[in-house]
Design an enzyme around this catalytic site. Structure first.
Site, PDB file in Angstrom:
ATOM      1  N   ASP A  40      27.841  35.323  11.926  1.00 38.10           N
ATOM      2  CA  ASP A  40      26.510  35.914  11.940  1.00 38.10           C
ATOM      3  C   ASP A  40      26.404  36.727  13.235  1.00 38.10           C
ATOM      4  O   ASP A  40      26.643  36.186  14.320  1.00 38.10           O
ATOM      5  CB  ASP A  40      25.481  34.767  11.921  1.00 38.10           C
ATOM      6  N   GLU A  92      42.409  40.734  38.020  1.00 38.32           N
ATOM      7  CA  GLU A  92      43.198  39.657  37.417  1.00 38.32           C
ATOM      8  C   GLU A  92      44.004  40.214  36.247  1.00 38.32           C
ATOM      9  O   GLU A  92      44.546  39.465  35.446  1.00 38.32           O
ATOM     10  CB  GLU A  92      42.321  38.484  37.001  1.00 38.32           C
ATOM     11  N   CYS A 124      37.597  36.355  38.447  1.00 37.06           N
ATOM     12  CA  CYS A 124      36.541  37.383  38.570  1.00 37.06           C
ATOM     13  C   CYS A 124      35.998  37.515  39.991  1.00 37.06           C
ATOM     14  O   CYS A 124      35.177  38.384  40.262  1.00 37.06           O
ATOM     15  CB  CYS A 124      35.384  37.058  37.635  1.00 37.06           C
ATOM     16  N   THR A 167      33.142  38.432  24.058  1.00 38.26           N
ATOM     17  CA  THR A 167      32.771  38.692  25.459  1.00 38.26           C
ATOM     18  C   THR A 167      33.764  39.624  26.149  1.00 38.26           C
ATOM     19  O   THR A 167      33.680  39.823  27.362  1.00 38.26           O
ATOM     20  CB  THR A 167      32.679  37.367  26.263  1.00 38.26           C
ATOM     21  N   SER A 215      33.844  25.662  31.564  1.00 37.49           N
ATOM     22  CA  SER A 215      33.595  26.891  32.330  1.00 37.49           C
ATOM     23  C   SER A 215      32.091  27.109  32.535  1.00 37.49           C
ATOM     24  O   SER A 215      31.654  27.554  33.591  1.00 37.49           O
ATOM     25  CB  SER A 215      34.249  28.106  31.655  1.00 37.49           C
ATOM     26  N   HIS A 249      27.513  37.431  38.363  1.00 38.26           N
ATOM     27  CA  HIS A 249      28.688  37.712  37.544  1.00 38.26           C
ATOM     28  C   HIS A 249      28.245  37.516  36.089  1.00 38.26           C
ATOM     29  O   HIS A 249      27.602  36.508  35.771  1.00 38.26           O
ATOM     30  CB  HIS A 249      29.830  36.761  37.906  1.00 38.26           C
ATOM     31  N   LYS A 258      21.448  30.822  31.307  1.00 39.48           N
ATOM     32  CA  LYS A 258      21.699  29.373  31.411  1.00 39.48           C
ATOM     33  C   LYS A 258      21.724  28.949  32.882  1.00 39.48           C
ATOM     34  O   LYS A 258      21.217  27.893  33.244  1.00 39.48           O
ATOM     35  CB  LYS A 258      23.047  29.014  30.773  1.00 39.48           C
ATOM     36  N   ASN A 294      32.438  41.836  29.493  1.00 44.16           N
ATOM     37  CA  ASN A 294      32.896  41.212  30.739  1.00 44.16           C
ATOM     38  C   ASN A 294      34.042  42.032  31.314  1.00 44.16           C
ATOM     39  O   ASN A 294      35.120  42.105  30.723  1.00 44.16           O
ATOM     40  CB  ASN A 294      33.358  39.776  30.472  1.00 44.16           C
ATOM     41  N   SER A 324      36.798  31.940  37.929  1.00 40.69           N
ATOM     42  CA  SER A 324      37.331  30.676  37.434  1.00 40.69           C
ATOM     43  C   SER A 324      38.430  30.156  38.343  1.00 40.69           C
ATOM     44  O   SER A 324      39.073  30.903  39.074  1.00 40.69           O
ATOM     45  CB  SER A 324      37.849  30.854  36.013  1.00 40.69           C
TER      46      SER A 324
HETATM   47  P1  HMG Z   1      31.506  29.413  21.000  1.00 40.65           P
HETATM   48  O1  HMG Z   1      31.854  28.012  21.376  1.00 40.65           O
HETATM   49  O2  HMG Z   1      32.152  29.978  19.789  1.00 40.65           O
HETATM   50  O3  HMG Z   1      29.957  29.589  20.824  1.00 40.65           O
HETATM   51  O4  HMG Z   1      31.818  30.384  22.211  1.00 40.65           O
HETATM   52  P2  HMG Z   1      28.814  28.488  20.629  1.00 40.65           P
HETATM   53  O5  HMG Z   1      29.064  27.759  19.369  1.00 40.65           O
HETATM   54  O6  HMG Z   1      28.649  27.697  21.921  1.00 40.65           O
HETATM   55  O7  HMG Z   1      27.598  29.475  20.428  1.00 40.65           O
HETATM   56  C1  HMG Z   1      27.198  30.311  21.459  1.00 40.65           C
HETATM   57  C2  HMG Z   1      25.681  30.383  21.433  1.00 40.65           C
HETATM   58  O8  HMG Z   1      25.294  31.059  20.240  1.00 40.65           O
HETATM   59  C3  HMG Z   1      24.983  29.028  21.392  1.00 40.65           C
HETATM   60  O9  HMG Z   1      23.823  29.144  22.172  1.00 40.65           O
HETATM   61  C4  HMG Z   1      24.622  28.886  19.921  1.00 40.65           C
HETATM   62  O10 HMG Z   1      23.499  28.027  19.687  1.00 40.65           O
HETATM   63  C5  HMG Z   1      24.285  30.313  19.582  1.00 40.65           C
HETATM   64  P3  HMG Z   1      23.468  28.015  23.281  1.00 40.65           P
HETATM   65  O11 HMG Z   1      23.257  26.761  22.504  1.00 40.65           O
HETATM   66  O12 HMG Z   1      24.694  27.943  24.174  1.00 40.65           O
HETATM   67  O13 HMG Z   1      22.281  28.565  23.975  1.00 40.65           O
HETATM   68  N1  HMG Z   1      24.352  30.636  18.153  1.00 40.65           N
HETATM   69  C6  HMG Z   1      23.476  31.445  17.538  1.00 40.65           C
HETATM   70  N2  HMG Z   1      22.365  32.081  18.020  1.00 40.65           N
HETATM   71  C7  HMG Z   1      21.665  32.846  17.110  1.00 40.65           C
HETATM   72  N3  HMG Z   1      22.005  32.967  15.797  1.00 40.65           N
HETATM   73  C8  HMG Z   1      23.091  32.354  15.305  1.00 40.65           C
HETATM   74  C9  HMG Z   1      23.886  31.544  16.193  1.00 40.65           C
HETATM   75  N4  HMG Z   1      25.015  30.800  16.053  1.00 40.65           N
HETATM   76  C10 HMG Z   1      25.276  30.256  17.254  1.00 40.65           C
HETATM   77  N5  HMG Z   1      23.420  32.495  14.016  1.00 40.65           N
HETATM   78  C11 HMG Z   1      31.972  30.479  24.629  1.00 40.65           C
HETATM   79  C12 HMG Z   1      31.059  30.410  23.430  1.00 40.65           C
HETATM   80  C13 HMG Z   1      31.163  30.793  25.864  1.00 40.65           C
HETATM   81  C14 HMG Z   1      32.693  29.127  24.831  1.00 40.65           C
HETATM   82  C15 HMG Z   1      33.049  31.568  24.371  1.00 40.65           C
HETATM   83  O14 HMG Z   1      32.434  32.814  24.228  1.00 40.65           O
HETATM   84  C16 HMG Z   1      34.103  31.649  25.470  1.00 40.65           C
HETATM   85  O15 HMG Z   1      35.068  30.911  25.495  1.00 40.65           O
HETATM   86  N6  HMG Z   1      33.937  32.608  26.406  1.00 40.65           N
HETATM   87  C17 HMG Z   1      34.878  32.788  27.532  1.00 40.65           C
HETATM   88  C18 HMG Z   1      34.578  31.821  28.665  1.00 40.65           C
HETATM   89  C19 HMG Z   1      33.343  32.241  29.436  1.00 40.65           C
HETATM   90  O16 HMG Z   1      32.903  33.371  29.385  1.00 40.65           O
HETATM   91  N7  HMG Z   1      32.805  31.297  30.241  1.00 40.65           N
HETATM   92  C20 HMG Z   1      31.673  31.623  31.118  1.00 40.65           C
HETATM   93  C21 HMG Z   1      31.742  30.941  32.467  1.00 40.65           C
HETATM   94  S1  HMG Z   1      33.338  31.129  33.222  1.00 40.65           S
HETATM   95  C22 HMG Z   1      33.317  32.735  33.897  1.00 40.65           C
HETATM   96  O17 HMG Z   1      32.301  33.338  34.004  1.00 40.65           O
HETATM   97  C23 HMG Z   1      34.620  33.276  34.358  1.00 40.65           C
HETATM   98  C24 HMG Z   1      35.234  34.339  33.490  1.00 40.65           C
HETATM   99  O18 HMG Z   1      34.521  35.559  33.636  1.00 40.65           O
HETATM  100  C25 HMG Z   1      36.700  34.510  33.843  1.00 40.65           C
HETATM  101  C26 HMG Z   1      37.092  34.734  35.295  1.00 40.65           C
HETATM  102  O19 HMG Z   1      36.526  34.216  36.238  1.00 40.65           O
HETATM  103  O20 HMG Z   1      38.094  35.411  35.443  1.00 40.65           O
HETATM  104  C27 HMG Z   1      35.199  33.984  32.021  1.00 40.65           C
END
Ligand code: HMG
Length: 369
Positions: A40, A92, A124, A167, A215, A249, A258, A294, A324
């Site tokens: 969705d 990175e 990052c 992302t 994360s 970031h 959040k 990102n 990270s």
């Molecule tokens: P996921 O597990 O597939 O998603 O991926 P989810 O199931 O947690 O859903 C995400 C949100 O969408 C949730 O909202 C759901 O409820 C909502 P929340 O409950 O969290 O508020 N949702 C919906 N909303 C509206 N309509 C719908 C619907 N369905 C679901 N139909 C995850 C999420 C972040 C894990 C994934 O994107 C990921 O792995 N991302 C990469 C890691 C990341 O970005 N982490 C952030 C912190 S770490 C960081 O910032 C460092 C980084 O930049 C790297 C670096 O430093 O180099 C990543």
């Protein structure tokens, strides 16, 4: 070519003298990815807060982004390139395990000679570290009045079908560190680090491994420690309200919300209070991030560039950097006389206007390559 002064003088006023940004020429909207992955689209647009991602064509990569942003920043700065005594590139997206990305930038913009040129890696956070090093180099007197060129550049790709795929993004931000025409960087900053495996990419692997829930926790905890240290004994609501903008970031915009909700809990606010601060002082500066995704090291500095665009001289803002592994740091900046003009906005607006949004099929082909 000008020579640096022989003896250190008083610490010079230091900050961002010029900015340059670069986005690649392809993009993908969330509806196309959602269709491809059978999701969705609201999960991506509302659940994560993403809108589009920037993508590089096959013949264009992180070095091209970094050089283009650096060239734009140097042209805007307008100074003698012989005054650049330090060139640090945070990334990175390593293209070589030995040769630093800064060597590609030096080649592209014609810098060689008495220049300390190197690459900085800490996920990052690498771009922020490069900027801190450049700032401290000037403030220490070791720079003898010379300027630095700092670049944050990355291409963020996850394995196809990985939860991180929506992302993804790419981009580069270059900053000339010299007189604070665009923004002064305050000398004191607030770091926090903890060793963690929240997101990492082992040598030889093309895509990162991610512990998504961990994360999110690490990011929130880092924000809590950095902001608590910055607020100190002040009233948090008053301290934050006095800021013109708070930049973060942005791995995806919902992550920032959040973190702000979490700060609200730590400071004992109602959710309405935290959401009100978010809507007024945080969300507007993520406008460009929403369109490019990102861009890892460049993500925070894209948000800072957006926030500074049009800002009145003397207004203060914070920049929260997270990488990270994990390392984080909260910086404070004060808008300078050239912030209001926002000359660098044309880089982003021009690149976005010129880029092609591809469809799901073309994206699949690009990834297959
Ligand atoms: P996921 O597990 O597939 O998603 O991926 P989810 O199931 O947690 O859903 C995400 C949100 O969408 C949730 O909202 C759901 O409820 C909502 P929340 O409950 O969290 O508020 N949702 C919906 N909303 C509206 N309509 C719908 C619907 N369905 C679901 N139909 C995850 C999420 C972040 C894990 C994934 O994107 C990921 O792995 N991302 C990469 C890691 C990341 O970005 N982490 C952030 C912190 S770490 C960081 O910032 C460092 C980084 O930049 C790297 C670096 O430093 O180099 C990543």
């Amino acid at each position: 070519m000008s020579r640096p002064a022989d003896r250190p003088s008083e610490p010079p006023a230091t900050g961002i003298a010029a900015l340059g940004l670069k986005l690649p020429r392809l993009g993908l909207a969330m509806d196309q990815l959602a269709q491809l992955r059978g999701e969705d689209v609201a999960k991506y647009t509302i659940g994560l807060g993403c809108s589009e991602m920037a993508l590089c064509p096959r013949d264009y990569g992180v070095a091209d982004l970094a050089v283009a942003a650096a060239e734009r920043a140097l042209e805007r700065w307008g100074g003698d390139r012989g005054r650049i005594g330090l060139l640090a590139v945070g990334t990175e997206t390593a293209v070589d395990m030995s040769r630093p990305l800064s060597a590609w930038v030096a080649d592209g913009v014609g810098l060689s000679g008495a220049v300390r040129s190197y690459e900085v890696k800490h996920a990052c956070y690498g771009g922020t570290l490069a900027l801190r090093q450049a700032t401290e180099w000037r403030l220490s007197g070791a720079a003898r009045g010379q300027a630095a060129l700092v670049v944050a550049a990355d291409v963020a790709l996850y394995a196809p079908e990985d939860p991180g795929e929506p992302t993804q993004g790419a981009g580069a931000v270059a900053l000339v560190v010299d007189e604070p025409r665009v923004a002064a960087l305050e000398a004191v900053s607030y770091p926090w680090s903890e060793p963690a495996f929240d997101f990492w990419r082992p040598v030889g692997e093309s895509f990162p491994r991610v512990d998504g829930p961990l994360s999110l926790d690490c990011y929130r905890r880092a924000a809590e420690h950095c902001f608590q240290a910055w607020v100190g004994k002040e009233d948090p609501a008053q301290a934050l309200e006095a800021l013109e903008a708070l930049c973060f970031h942005v791995p995806f915009p919902k992550m920032v919300r959040k973190a702000v909700d979490h700060l609200g809990e730590v400071f004992g606010w109602s959710q309405e209070q935290a959401r009100d601060l978010y809507a007024r002082k945080i969300e507007p500066s993520m406008e460009w991030n929403r369109r490019c995704g990102n861009s890892y090291t460049a993500s925070l500095w894209t948000s800072v560039a957006r926030a500074l665009n049009g800002m009145e001289e003397g207004k203060r803002l914070t920049a929260f950097s997270y990488g990270s592994g994990f390392g984080a740091e909260l910086l404070t900046l004060v808008a300078g006389p050239e912030a209001a003009g926002g000359a660098w906005a044309e880089d982003v607006e021009g690149d976005l206007a010129e880029r092609s949004l591809i469809d799901a099929g073309a994206y699949q082909e690009l990834r297959a390559g």
